[in-house]
Every structure is written in C-alpha cells, then in structure tokens.
Design a protein around this motif. Structure first.
Motif, mmCIF file in Angstrom:
data_model
loop_
_atom_site.group_PDB
_atom_site.id
_atom_site.type_symbol
_atom_site.label_atom_id
_atom_site.label_comp_id
_atom_site.label_asym_id
_atom_site.label_seq_id
_atom_site.Cartn_x
_atom_site.Cartn_y
_atom_site.Cartn_z
ATOM 1 N N LEU A 1 0.880 -1.067 0.149
ATOM 2 C CA LEU A 1 0.157 0.142 -0.036
ATOM 3 C C LEU A 1 0.711 1.339 0.509
ATOM 4 O O LEU A 1 2.293 1.552 0.955
ATOM 5 C CB LEU A 1 -1.175 0.276 1.270
ATOM 6 N N ILE A 2 -0.123 2.313 -0.565
ATOM 7 C CA ILE A 2 1.045 3.555 -0.654
ATOM 8 C C ILE A 2 0.358 4.284 -0.108
ATOM 9 O O ILE A 2 -0.670 4.441 -0.317
ATOM 10 C CB ILE A 2 1.411 4.003 -1.702
ATOM 11 N N ASP A 3 0.716 5.465 0.836
ATOM 12 C CA ASP A 3 -0.292 6.285 1.394
ATOM 13 C C ASP A 3 -0.970 7.491 0.233
ATOM 14 O O ASP A 3 -0.474 7.830 -0.100
ATOM 15 C CB ASP A 3 0.425 7.038 2.749
ATOM 16 N N VAL A 4 -1.612 7.908 0.600
ATOM 17 C CA VAL A 4 -2.538 8.404 -0.096
ATOM 18 C C VAL A 4 -2.613 10.330 1.125
ATOM 19 O O VAL A 4 -4.449 9.450 1.751
ATOM 20 C CB VAL A 4 -4.118 8.548 -1.166
ATOM 21 N N LYS A 5 -3.064 11.283 0.441
ATOM 22 C CA LYS A 5 -3.193 12.671 1.153
ATOM 23 C C LYS A 5 -3.336 13.453 0.604
ATOM 24 O O LYS A 5 -2.293 13.810 -0.462
ATOM 25 C CB LYS A 5 -2.333 12.459 2.383
ATOM 26 N N ALA A 6 -4.263 14.477 1.040
ATOM 27 C CA ALA A 6 -4.758 15.997 0.093
ATOM 28 C C ALA A 6 -5.723 16.645 0.456
ATOM 29 O O ALA A 6 -6.799 16.776 1.397
ATOM 30 C CB ALA A 6 -5.203 15.929 -1.258
ATOM 31 N N SER A 7 -5.503 17.622 0.949
ATOM 32 C CA SER A 7 -6.536 19.034 1.278
ATOM 33 C C SER A 7 -6.927 20.197 0.264
ATOM 34 O O SER A 7 -5.758 20.515 -0.196
ATOM 35 C CB SER A 7 -6.317 19.551 2.552
ATOM 36 N N ALA A 8 -7.894 20.354 0.162
ATOM 37 C CA ALA A 8 -8.477 21.459 -1.055
ATOM 38 C C ALA A 8 -9.620 21.383 -1.369
ATOM 39 O O ALA A 8 -10.654 20.695 -0.813
ATOM 40 C CB ALA A 8 -8.717 20.930 -2.737
ATOM 41 N N SER A 9 -10.099 23.128 -0.669
ATOM 42 C CA SER A 9 -11.019 23.541 -0.361
ATOM 43 C C SER A 9 -12.024 23.137 0.056
ATOM 44 O O SER A 9 -13.588 22.676 -0.506
ATOM 45 C CB SER A 9 -12.158 23.203 -2.258
ATOM 46 N N GLY A 10 -12.091 23.006 1.507
ATOM 47 C CA GLY A 10 -12.576 22.725 2.452
ATOM 48 C C GLY A 10 -12.619 20.981 2.407
ATOM 49 O O GLY A 10 -13.038 20.611 3.536
ATOM 50 N N LEU A 11 -11.915 19.781 1.453
ATOM 51 C CA LEU A 11 -11.955 19.062 1.955
ATOM 52 C C LEU A 11 -10.705 18.584 2.170
ATOM 53 O O LEU A 11 -9.707 18.569 1.688
ATOM 54 C CB LEU A 11 -11.904 18.351 -0.028
ATOM 55 N N PHE B 1 -7.923 12.970 -7.908
ATOM 56 C CA PHE B 1 -7.563 12.762 -9.379
ATOM 57 C C PHE B 1 -6.048 13.165 -8.844
ATOM 58 O O PHE B 1 -4.308 12.560 -9.320
ATOM 59 C CB PHE B 1 -7.639 14.127 -10.377
ATOM 60 N N HIS B 2 -5.975 14.613 -8.118
ATOM 61 C CA HIS B 2 -4.300 14.576 -7.990
ATOM 62 C C HIS B 2 -3.710 14.141 -6.444
ATOM 63 O O HIS B 2 -2.094 13.746 -6.876
ATOM 64 C CB HIS B 2 -4.408 16.651 -7.564
ATOM 65 N N ALA B 3 -4.755 14.225 -5.830
ATOM 66 C CA ALA B 3 -3.952 12.852 -4.409
ATOM 67 C C ALA B 3 -3.467 11.574 -4.998
ATOM 68 O O ALA B 3 -2.454 11.049 -4.906
ATOM 69 C CB ALA B 3 -4.996 12.683 -3.910
ATOM 70 N N LEU B 4 -4.216 10.757 -6.084
ATOM 71 C CA LEU B 4 -3.466 9.730 -6.332
ATOM 72 C C LEU B 4 -2.471 9.912 -7.294
ATOM 73 O O LEU B 4 -1.506 8.565 -6.978
ATOM 74 C CB LEU B 4 -4.851 8.836 -6.352
ATOM 75 N N ARG B 5 -2.526 10.459 -8.237
ATOM 76 C CA ARG B 5 -1.594 11.169 -9.191
ATOM 77 C C ARG B 5 0.116 11.194 -8.037
ATOM 78 O O ARG B 5 1.283 10.461 -9.122
ATOM 79 C CB ARG B 5 -1.963 11.824 -9.736
ATOM 80 N N LYS B 6 -0.631 12.099 -7.314
ATOM 81 C CA LYS B 6 1.159 12.949 -6.734
ATOM 82 C C LYS B 6 1.643 10.804 -6.304
ATOM 83 O O LYS B 6 2.232 10.785 -6.046
ATOM 84 C CB LYS B 6 0.523 13.612 -5.658
ATOM 85 N N ALA B 7 0.578 10.021 -5.798
ATOM 86 C CA ALA B 7 0.660 9.125 -4.810
ATOM 87 C C ALA B 7 1.811 7.964 -5.340
ATOM 88 O O ALA B 7 2.216 7.086 -5.417
ATOM 89 C CB ALA B 7 0.077 8.832 -3.627
ATOM 90 N N LEU B 8 0.929 7.813 -7.159
ATOM 91 C CA LEU B 8 1.603 6.533 -7.462
ATOM 92 C C LEU B 8 2.752 7.442 -8.456
ATOM 93 O O LEU B 8 3.227 6.623 -8.577
ATOM 94 C CB LEU B 8 0.765 7.125 -9.029
#
Length: 596
Positions: free
Chosen positions: A221-231, A319-326
């Motif tokens: 497993l690879i970590d996925v983290k992101a925050s944007a626009s209150g999400l 999209f950007h969270a997964l793309r960055k992690a990949l």
C-alpha cells in the motif's frame, strides 16, 4: 365497483420495504448505522442461516425510552431530522425514518432497549407489520435488535435470496466496511456461536481495511493524502507495480459512509492511466471528509450513491492525490531497480519484472531454470555466438539441422517481431502470440492426454478471495483438480493452494504465485460460465502470463528455437484468435519495388 383502492397499511409497508430491505445485508447495514448514530462503542452481530433465520445486533449506545421505542417501528418516524432544511445537511448515517418499520414489515422484529442510568428496560415486538406489542424487558443499557424469519411470509421476495453462505458473505462484507470506517468502535461478528470477526477499538487503519483488501494487497500500500477547498482526503492505494487484481477492490468512504459515485471512479481511473496495465484493477481505501451541506446522500433509499454540489472539486482532489502518490511510488520503484544494477549494468530479473511488466517466466530455451520437459536445446545445435555486436548482427541462423522446412533467421524488429526467410517468403512472427500459442497447445494436450502432473508445494500458498465468492468453491474445485491445482478452503475469505501443475513449478519467482492468484480468483468469480469455457479461460491466462513478452530482446538462438517449435507443432493462432505470423512473398516484394 371502484378499481382503485387503498392498500392495507401492513401490505403497503411490505411493498415500501423493498426499497430499503433487499436481503439480510441490508438489515445489518441499517441496524449497525442506528447503533453508530446512538453513540455505540461496541457492536456485536450474530447471524443464523446467513441472516435469513436470525439477525441479532447488540450495542451499548444511548438506548431508548418506552415512548421512543414504541414510535421507532412506525413508518416515517425518526429522531435524526425534523424539518425539510435538515435534508440539506445530513450528519448521521441513518435518517430516513423507514428502516425499522420496513424491517418489521417483512420479519418478526423485536427491540429491547434501556437508556443509560435507567433501571427499567422495554421491548417492542412486531410480526410482519402487525400485532405490535410493548412490554417491560430487563436488559443492559443500550439496544438489542432481533430480526427473525426474514421474508418468511413473502415467498416472492424469499426466492431471490441466495444460499446461506452467499448471504452470510454479503453481511460479512458490510460489517468489514463499517470496521474500516469506525476504528474506534469494537465490532464482533458471530456465525451461530462461532466468532468470525473481531475488530478491537484502536486497531490501525491498515489492520481494519486488511479484511477488505486482503493481506497481500496490504503489503503493497502507498499513502494517499490531500486537502483542498475545504475537503480532506486520506487513505491507501495499492501499488500497481506490486499488485495484480482481476476485479476492483477500491472503496470510497465519504464522512465515514461507504459510497460510490461516477465522478469518484472517473477521477481514479484517469489518475491511474499510465500506471496500471490492461487487465489490472485498482485497490485501496480512500476516505474523504466533506461539509455535509455540499453532498446529497438522499439519492437512493440505500444511501450508497451520492451527488456532489461541486463534482469538479471532488474530481480534482482525488485525481491529484492519487496521481501524486502513484508518481512517488513509481519513482521509488525505479530508483530501487537502478540501485540494484550489477557491475555489468544488468538488473536482476525479478527487479526488472516489477518495474517494466507483469512477470516474465523463463523461456523453454532457458534450461537452467526450466524443467527438462520443455528443454529443446541439443549439444552442438547452435552456432557459437560472437562477442562483438557487429559480428552478431551479421550472423544469421540456418535450420538445416532440423527435420523440417529450412529457414533462416534475419533478425528481430522492435524487440517484438521475429523476421526469418522461408523459401521465397519473408515471414514475420509475433513472438508473444507465438509463444502463447505454443504454451496453450502444450497445456491443452497435457490436459486432454494423461492429465496434468502435480507438483506439491513445499510451503502452501494462501490466496485471498472475496467472501461472497466462497460459495462457488465446490464448482471451482472440480476445475482446480483438472488443472492440477490442489486447493482447499482456508477461513472465511481465503483458500490454500497445496500443489501446482509441474509446468509451473520450475521457478521460485513471485510471478508464478501472482499467476496462480489470478487463475484461482478467475475460476471462483465466474460460476455461471460453462466448465469448458472456464478451463479455456484459465489455460489462456496461464499461457499469456508464461509467454515471452513483446519488447523483450532475443538472441539468434532464442528466435530460432521459437520459430522451430511453432513450425514443428503447427500453431497458427494464439488463444485470443490473433494470427502469430504473416508472410510476404518474394514476388509481392518485387512488384512493390517495380522489379516486375
């Protein structure tokens, strides 16, 4: 006489219940949601006959008074919304005010409850929408719900239920989803008196999602983290470099609610383009926290589907969270492969396989790691190879020593196609399709002949299988035996492989185990397919995975051996129907160059 009439209340409730109560797992979902909304920190579920005979759920939540208990089984009664505006900002799991009424309309329902610090508990009973009874009932603080004889008086609904194992598996999957989303809550699941699941409060997130994804997936497993626009997004994604799955195992949780949405899947699949090979599927668990006012969870009575006020924000976040992690995972894997290069600049086969392709099985001519059964090289058969590249490029290979049509190797184009001369024709052989066709023919001949020779494994290999697919095991077992794969059930959602066909026992490479995982899951996921089609599909998967891949550079001896075997065994098409070779005659070439 009027043709329009008002239905009796209990009959109308039974019809309405179809929107909420589809099967035992639907009941488990609604009752566990109520327990969580009641602040429970411990929930125990017990099932008999897959939930068809009994579903019992105990929780230590706030409990209900007699008045609340009596109202809870009436249609459209709920404590979670009171006005229309509340629907635009749902903060609880359950809210529709239909679940208990619907469940009581299609079963024998009893609810015992006691509020904390109260000495007296109460029970309400309903039998298929009628005969409601309220009476005192001593019980511990919290609530106990018993649902018995689900659909017993509704044969039109009962006939669509599956076997006890299948219904239990669906309930198990539902509980696993809750354990992943609520790590602070202890869950216990019992099948009869046997405990089959225990999730303790405080378990790590990876441990909570492990039953959903499988142990092997959780090792990559690879970590996925992101925050944007209150999400806020967090979770894990399986590395496509290390995990091969024939079906999707990706789960989305929105404010702890397991959900699905086209925009979520679109963002995921777009993000994984270029990172995941054809035939592989994503896996992982993604959790998103969002302002309840920005999402509509009231799209469907089961509350599984959601609609977003701003889907573009969700798309970009995922999209950007997964793309960055990949991208990070891909660069790490490539760096590891480069770091493992030897002094001569050649990486070990296993490292190259993980970075560049699914897995490479040694070719028949690589006798040092292949069984004698497939050796084709004879002493003095091949000419001595020169070390100089220029000489090697000039040297062609003649097949005069073989007892079949003579041919001469010209070379390899694009590391994928073998060019050779046969009489007055230029032949172009697709190396992957040709080798795949050869292996498939040999496997089918072995299967149709004396049967597959088995090779016991020194260490049994465990394969994760979706729990709901385990009911297909007896059917798949017949096919496993025919393929030379000894498989036995191993727990609720695993099987253990004890022997393999001797054809696959030549290598210790992890690629073989991945291949067996794929075949086992494939056979257990397609119970409706005929045996002959399933066997063909399994053999085709074996052949495709074992065959030399397009893009692999071959030397002259390897190319000659493959051409010779194809001609000797008379293969013309791969299992998928593609031709393995095309020919261009000398006369056609002369016409194209205006020599005739």
């Amino acid at each position: 006489m009027p043709t329009i009439r008002r239905l009796p209340a209990h009959l109308a409730n039974q019809i309405a219940a179809g929107e909420v109560v589809e099967r035992p797992a639907s009941v488990v979902k609604e009752l566990v949601e109520n327990a969580l909304d009641a602040g429970a920190t411990s929930i125990e579920i017990r099932l008999l006959a897959g939930g068809k005979q009994l579903i019992e759920i105990k929780d230590n939540g706030v409990g209900m008074s007699r008045q609340d208990l009596e109202m809870s089984v009436e249609p459209h009664c709920t404590s979670k919304i009171g006005r229309a505006e509340d629907l635009s900002c749902i903060t609880t799991l359950g809210f529709r005010g239909e679940a208990l009424s619907s469940i009581g309309a299609v079963s024998r329902l009893s609810i015992s409850s006691c509020k904390k610090n109260n000495e007296e508990g109460w029970m309400v009973q309903v039998s298929f929408g009628k005969n409601k009874v309220v009476k005192p009932s001593p019980c511990a603080p919290g609530t106990v719900v018993r649902v018995e004889d689900l659909f017993l008086r509704l044969p039109a609904r009962a006939k669509f239920l599956k076997s006890d194992q299948a219904e239990y598996s669906r309930c198990l999957k539902m509980v696993q989803l809750f354990t992943a989303a609520w790590p602070e809550v202890e869950f216990r699941l019992k099948r009869g008196d046997r405990q089959t699941l225990l999730a303790r409060s405080g378990d790590s997130l990876i441990r909570r999602i492990s039953p959903l994804l499988g142990k092997k997936v959780c090792e990559a497993l690879i970590d996925v983290k992101a925050s944007a626009s209150g999400l806020n997004l967090f979770g894990y994604l399986a590395s496509p470099r290390d995990v091969r799955l024939s079906s999707r195992h990706l789960y989305f949780f929105l404010n702890r609610r397991p959900v699905t949405s086209p925009v979520m899947w679109r963002a995921t699949l777009d993000a994984m383009k270029g990172f995941i090979v054809k035939g592989n599927n994503p896996a992982g668990a993604i959790f998103i926290d969002i302002d309840p006012g920005l999402v509509d969870v009231n799209v469907h009575p089961t509350k599984n589907e959601v609609r977003f006020e701003s889907p573009n924000d969700i798309y970009r976040l995922i999209f950007h969270a997964l793309r960055k992690a990949l991208e990070k995972d891909s660069s790490t894997g490539t760096a590891a492969a480069v770091a493992s290069l030897g002094e001569k600049g050649q990486a070990p086969v296993s490292d190259v396989q993980d970075v560049g392709q699914r897995h490479t099985i040694p070719l028949p001519w690589e006798k040092e790691s292949f069984s004698e059964k497939f050796e084709v090289q004879e002493p003095g058969l091949y000419p001595e190879e020169t070390e100089e590249v220029g000489e090697k490029a000039k040297s062609s290979y003649s097949s005069d020593n073989f007892n079949h049509q003579p041919f001469e190797i010209v070379g390899q184009f694009h590391d994928s196609y073998i060019l050779f001369q046969l009489d007055d024709e230029l032949c172009i052989l697709d190396q992957h399709a040709a080798h795949e066709a050869l292996i498939y023919k040999r496997l089918t001949n072995e299967l149709d002949g004396q049967g597959v020779i088995k090779q016991p494994l020194l260490v049994p290999h465990v394969v994760d299988v979706d729990a709901e697919k385990m009911e297909n095991f007896p059917f798949a077992k017949q096919l496993f035996d025919k393929l030379g794969i000894d498989v036995d059930p191993f727990g609720e959602n695993q099987v253990v492989v004890r022997s393999l066909p001797k054809t696959l026992s030549f290598s210790k490479d992890r690629g073989n185990l991945r291949l067996i995982d794929e075949v086992v899951v494939f056979l257990m996921e397609n119970p409706e397919t005929s045996k002959s089609e399933l066997l063909r599909g399994a053999l085709s998967r074996l052949a495709c995975s074992m065959a030399v891949k397009a893009g692999k550079r071959l030397n002259v001896m390897e190319m000659a051996s493959l051409v010779k075997d194809c001609m000797k065994e008379g293969v013309s098409n791969c299992p998928h129907g593609r031709p393995i070779m095309i020919k261009i005659g000398l006369e056609d070439l002369q016409k194209r160059f205006f020599r005739k």
